[in-house]
Design an enzyme around this catalytic site. Structure first.
Site, PDB file in Angstrom:
ATOM      1  N   CYS A   1      -2.102  -2.488   7.820  1.00  0.00           N
ATOM      2  CA  CYS A   1      -1.983  -3.538   6.514  1.00  0.00           C
ATOM      3  C   CYS A   1      -0.711  -4.263   6.590  1.00  0.00           C
ATOM      4  CB  CYS A   1      -2.150  -2.800   5.361  1.00  0.00           C
ATOM      5  SG  CYS A   1      -3.856  -2.255   5.243  1.00  0.00           S
TER       6      CYS A   1
ATOM      7  N   LYS B   1      -7.179  -4.721  -2.660  1.00  0.00           N
ATOM      8  CA  LYS B   1      -7.948  -5.128  -1.516  1.00  0.00           C
ATOM      9  C   LYS B   1      -8.852  -4.239  -0.905  1.00  0.00           C
ATOM     10  CE  LYS B   1      -4.036  -3.981   1.508  1.00  0.00           C
ATOM     11  NZ  LYS B   1      -4.703  -2.947   2.248  1.00  0.00           N
TER      12      LYS B   1
ATOM     13  N   ASP C   1       0.839  -1.185  -0.090  1.00  0.00           N
ATOM     14  CA  ASP C   1      -0.096  -0.096   0.032  1.00  0.00           C
ATOM     15  C   ASP C   1       0.769   1.166   0.024  1.00  0.00           C
ATOM     16  OD1 ASP C   1      -1.742  -1.922   0.300  1.00  0.00           O
ATOM     17  OD2 ASP C   1      -2.888  -1.291   1.836  1.00  0.00           O
TER      18      ASP C   1
HETATM   19  C1  VGL Z   1      -4.650   1.015   5.658  1.00  0.00           C
HETATM   20  C2  VGL Z   1      -6.021   2.145   7.164  1.00  0.00           C
HETATM   21  C3  VGL Z   1      -7.133   2.079   6.391  1.00  0.00           C
HETATM   22  C4  VGL Z   1      -3.322   0.465   5.307  1.00  0.00           C
HETATM   23  C5  VGL Z   1      -5.711   0.762   4.868  1.00  0.00           C
HETATM   24  O1  VGL Z   1      -2.856   0.040   4.266  1.00  0.00           O
HETATM   25  O2  VGL Z   1      -2.384   0.132   6.372  1.00  0.00           O
HETATM   26  N1  VGL Z   1      -4.480   1.593   7.069  1.00  0.00           N
HETATM   27  N2  VGL Z   1      -6.880   1.284   5.385  1.00  0.00           N
END
Ligand code: VGL
Ligand code: ZN
Length: 185
Positions: free
Chosen positions: A138, A100, A14
């Site tokens: 994540c 995802k 991410d």
């Molecule tokens: C994530 C918060 C909300 C991440 C994803 O990628 O860590 N954190 N959605």
């Protein structure tokens, strides 16, 4: 076989604009993961080893967002600039992208509701190296799922940064990964 002897893959979690400074869920110094991850991406590709990028890839309405009962401000909505990978993160046609969070579930792990485990097994991967954003969501959940799926895991502390909704979440996340069996490097 000793840990470290197996076929490796790099999982870049991410590294998207919304998790970098200026983004909707800005992770402090989140952009600092780009340089170390780029070095590893280049190294893995040069050795013909698999590189996977995961991306948080939400619909405009999801229970993941505070407005619809979840935790987070709107972020990483499919097709928006915020959902794009950081512009300096290396791109290459050999890199496999896994999306995802496409439904109402939080899907913090890159293994959750994705084909990632199957892709890794198909390629004979035994060991995964994991970095990216964010350490306490994540990255942590991806590391824990990789261990549950039977992979050897190296968590790359120089190549991850935390949201830290509560101070110390980063250290707690690393401790949880270590206790579950990840090698913290
Ligand atoms: C994530 C918060 C909300 C991440 C994803 O990628 O860590 N954190 N959605
Ligand atoms: Zn999200």
């Amino acid at each position: 076989m000793n840990p470290g002897d197996g076929k490796r893959a790099l999982i870049v979690v991410d590294v998207q604009n919304d998790f970098c400074p200026g983004g909707a869920v800005a992770v402090a110094r989140g952009d600092e993961v780009v340089a170390p991850l780029n070095r590893l991406i280049a190294e893995f590709l040069a050795h013909d080893e698999l590189v996977v990028k995961s991306r948080d890839w939400h619909p405009a309405r999801t229970k993941h967002f505070a407005a619809y009962g979840g935790t987070w401000p709107v972020h990483c909505v499919q097709g928006t600039t915020g959902a794009q990978f950081h512009s300096q993160l290396l791109e290459d046609p050999r890199i496999v992208v896994v999306s995802k969070g496409t439904g109402d579930e939080d899907n913090y792990s890159a293994f959750d509701s994705t084909e990632l485990a199957r892709i890794l097994r198909e390629r004979g991967v035994k060991e995964v190296w994991v970095g990216g954003l964010a350490t306490d969501y994540c990255v942590k959940n991806t590391v824990l799922d990789a261990l549950r799926e039977g992979f050897t895991v190296r968590a790359l502390t120089d190549a991850m940064r935390a949201v830290n909704l509560q101070p110390g979440d980063d250290a707690r996340a690393l401790e949880e990964m270590r206790r579950a069996g990840a090698e913290i490097v």
